[in-house]
Design a protein around this motif. Structure first.
Motif, PDB file in Angstrom:
ATOM      1  N   GLU A 221      -9.077   0.265  -6.284  1.00 37.84           N
ATOM      2  CA  GLU A 221      -8.587   1.623  -6.033  1.00 37.84           C
ATOM      3  C   GLU A 221      -9.317   2.249  -4.840  1.00 37.84           C
ATOM      4  N   GLN A 222     -10.634   2.066  -4.780  1.00 37.48           N
ATOM      5  CA  GLN A 222     -11.406   2.628  -3.666  1.00 37.48           C
ATOM      6  C   GLN A 222     -11.020   1.969  -2.341  1.00 37.48           C
ATOM      7  N   MET A 223     -10.782   0.654  -2.369  1.00 36.16           N
ATOM      8  CA  MET A 223     -10.363  -0.039  -1.142  1.00 36.16           C
ATOM      9  C   MET A 223      -9.034   0.511  -0.632  1.00 36.16           C
ATOM     10  N   LEU A 256      -5.890  -7.653 -10.071  1.00 34.94           N
ATOM     11  CA  LEU A 256      -5.296  -6.907  -8.955  1.00 34.94           C
ATOM     12  C   LEU A 256      -3.965  -6.251  -9.334  1.00 34.94           C
ATOM     13  N   LEU A 257      -3.098  -7.002 -10.029  1.00 38.58           N
ATOM     14  CA  LEU A 257      -1.766  -6.465 -10.330  1.00 38.58           C
ATOM     15  C   LEU A 257      -1.861  -5.200 -11.191  1.00 38.58           C
ATOM     16  N   GLN A 258      -2.715  -5.255 -12.227  1.00 32.86           N
ATOM     17  CA  GLN A 258      -2.910  -4.055 -13.072  1.00 32.86           C
ATOM     18  C   GLN A 258      -3.479  -2.902 -12.242  1.00 32.86           C
ATOM     19  N   ASP A 259      -4.389  -3.240 -11.309  1.00 31.19           N
ATOM     20  CA  ASP A 259      -4.979  -2.192 -10.462  1.00 31.19           C
ATOM     21  C   ASP A 259      -3.931  -1.549  -9.553  1.00 31.19           C
ATOM     22  N   LEU A 260      -3.036  -2.370  -8.971  1.00 26.79           N
ATOM     23  CA  LEU A 260      -1.978  -1.839  -8.115  1.00 26.79           C
ATOM     24  C   LEU A 260      -1.061  -0.918  -8.908  1.00 26.79           C
ATOM     25  N   ARG A 266      -0.802   6.503 -11.131  1.00 22.57           N
ATOM     26  CA  ARG A 266      -1.673   7.682 -11.165  1.00 22.57           C
ATOM     27  C   ARG A 266      -1.321   8.662 -10.051  1.00 22.57           C
ATOM     28  N   ARG A 267      -0.871   8.138  -8.905  1.00 20.48           N
ATOM     29  CA  ARG A 267      -0.645   9.005  -7.742  1.00 20.48           C
ATOM     30  C   ARG A 267       0.828   9.255  -7.455  1.00 20.48           C
ATOM     31  N   GLY A 268       1.688   8.681  -8.293  1.00 25.99           N
ATOM     32  CA  GLY A 268       3.122   8.930  -8.119  1.00 25.99           C
ATOM     33  C   GLY A 268       3.745   8.161  -6.963  1.00 25.99           C
ATOM     34  N   TYR A 269       3.160   7.004  -6.614  1.00 26.86           N
ATOM     35  CA  TYR A 269       3.729   6.180  -5.541  1.00 26.86           C
ATOM     36  C   TYR A 269       4.731   5.195  -6.132  1.00 26.86           C
ATOM     37  N   ALA A 270       5.887   5.075  -5.488  1.00 29.97           N
ATOM     38  CA  ALA A 270       6.888   4.101  -5.941  1.00 29.97           C
ATOM     39  C   ALA A 270       6.586   2.715  -5.387  1.00 29.97           C
ATOM     40  N   GLY A 271       5.769   2.650  -4.338  1.00 28.74           N
ATOM     41  CA  GLY A 271       5.430   1.363  -3.745  1.00 28.74           C
ATOM     42  C   GLY A 271       4.219   1.488  -2.850  1.00 28.74           C
ATOM     43  N   LEU A 272       3.735   0.332  -2.415  1.00 29.36           N
ATOM     44  CA  LEU A 272       2.524   0.291  -1.605  1.00 29.36           C
ATOM     45  C   LEU A 272       2.650  -0.822  -0.567  1.00 29.36           C
ATOM     46  N   VAL A 273       2.271  -0.534   0.674  1.00 22.30           N
ATOM     47  CA  VAL A 273       2.156  -1.573   1.702  1.00 22.30           C
ATOM     48  C   VAL A 273       0.678  -1.668   2.065  1.00 22.30           C
ATOM     49  N   ALA A 274       0.085  -2.840   1.831  1.00 17.55           N
ATOM     50  CA  ALA A 274      -1.319  -3.066   2.197  1.00 17.55           C
ATOM     51  C   ALA A 274      -1.341  -3.852   3.500  1.00 17.55           C
TER      52      ALA A 274
END
Length: 349
Positions: A221-223, A256-260, A266-274
């Motif tokens: 989460e911090q990363m 990782l998957l549970q963390d994503l 928690r933040r209301g994001y529908a998706g994430l691009v790392a």
């Protein structure tokens, strides 16, 4: 607000990296020193909650090195910009970005000046003063502005902050990294000319780069929060995180998957691009990216936009991924930074 005192805030973007921080600090200091009979105070604001500051390891390192205590900084959760604007007391200068996120749309009419170095996505009419130039670092534009001002305003501390920021942003002025421009090089040279006691470029860059890539002990989460931007449309919010670790290493983090999933929920994001980046000893970047969403249509939309992009083309190659909801890619076009990828994703949304 009670004393009806006007405030001129200088604020960087919500990733609050070193460039945003130093550009805000240096420009606010310059305006405070040079504005004729200012009506109010000039206040640099770091656009993150104070609790997140420890994650900006290169920024905490440079400010500590230059004797600037965190106690003297003002963070986004410590000033009521909405309240100031509502009371008619706020002027806002944006550095290192020129499009306010949706949550800040109400502040739009307080913006009096913009200083940015990414492609122009939003026109602003007068009286807003707009300087948008594609240089490697926004700190270069701030340095140019200060050097054009009255002599003697630039002090050693501000010079050292600007010098370190431009070197880090432009990967030690290395042409191979594809970020540096002649104006960045000129500003670094001018700062060194004025302040010959500035430490050597290699030493400055090495120390800042080591601090930036030091993710030891950070949770997933911090990363993801360390260098975070957010895009949204009427339906969804998507996070875009800069990750300072090789993608394969990142994907093999335990849980990782549970963390994503937890991070997005928690933040209301529908998706994430790392977007991961790693540099070899010649300062040449290796870039990879991962797209995560539990909503298959959104994942497909983002992947397709990235795969088919032409301005610029990312030259993506699919990599094996441990999970069906995470698409992983090697990015053949290593000079396409997040700054160049954000407009592609914004258009896709």
């Amino acid at each position: 607000i009670r004393q009806h005192q006007e405030i001129h805030v200088v604020m960087g973007n919500e990733a609050c990296d070193l460039d945003s921080t130093v550009s805000a600090l240096a420009l606010a200091y310059f305006l405070a020193q040079t504005s004729p009979a200012p009506k109010g105070a000039f206040v640099p604001v770091l656009n993150i909650p104070r609790a997140d500051f420890a994650l900006r390891t290169e920024t905490t390192f440079l400010l500590r090195d230059r004797g600037i205590p965190a106690a003297s900084l003002i963070f986004r959760d410590e000033i009521d910009l909405g309240g100031l604007h509502h009371a008619g007391l706020l002027s806002l200068t944006l550095v290192d970005h020129h499009v306010l996120p949706g949550a800040d749309a109400a502040l739009e009419e307080a913006v009096v000046e913009v200083l940015d170095h990414r492609p122009l996505e939003q026109d602003r009419g007068p009286p807003c003063q707009v300087t948008v130039e594609q240089v490697g670092s926004c700190a270069t534009l701030v340095t140019e502005r200060i050097l054009q001002g009255p002599p003697g305003v630039l002090d050693r501390t501000t010079a050292a902050l600007l010098h370190g920021t431009i070197l880090l942003d432009c990967i030690n002025l290395s042409p191979a990294a594809g970020k540096v421009t002649p104006r960045d090089v000129a500003c670094v040279s001018l700062l060194e000319e004025r302040f010959p006691e500035l430490p050597a470029r290699d030493a400055v860059f090495g120390a800042l780069q080591a601090a930036k890539f030091d993710v030891t002990g950070l949770t997933t989460e911090q990363m993801l929060r360390k260098d975070l931007k957010v895009l949204s449309n009427d339906e969804v919010v998507v996070a875009i995180s800069g990750v300072f670790e090789d993608l394969e290493t990142f994907l093999l983090r335990p849980g990782l998957l549970q963390d994503l999933e937890a991070f997005c929920q928690r933040r209301g994001y529908a998706g994430l691009v790392a977007m991961t980046v790693f540099f070899n000893e010649r300062h040449e970047p290796t870039r990879k990216l991962a797209v995560y969403s539990q909503q298959e249509p959104l994942c497909s939309t983002l992947c397709r936009a990235l795969e088919e992009a032409t301005t610029p083309s990312l030259l993506l190659q699919l990599l094996p991924s441990p999970w069906p909801c995470v698409a992983a890619y090697a990015q053949g076009n290593a000079v396409a930074t997040r700054k160049k990828v954000l407009p592609i994703l914004r258009a896709a949304l």
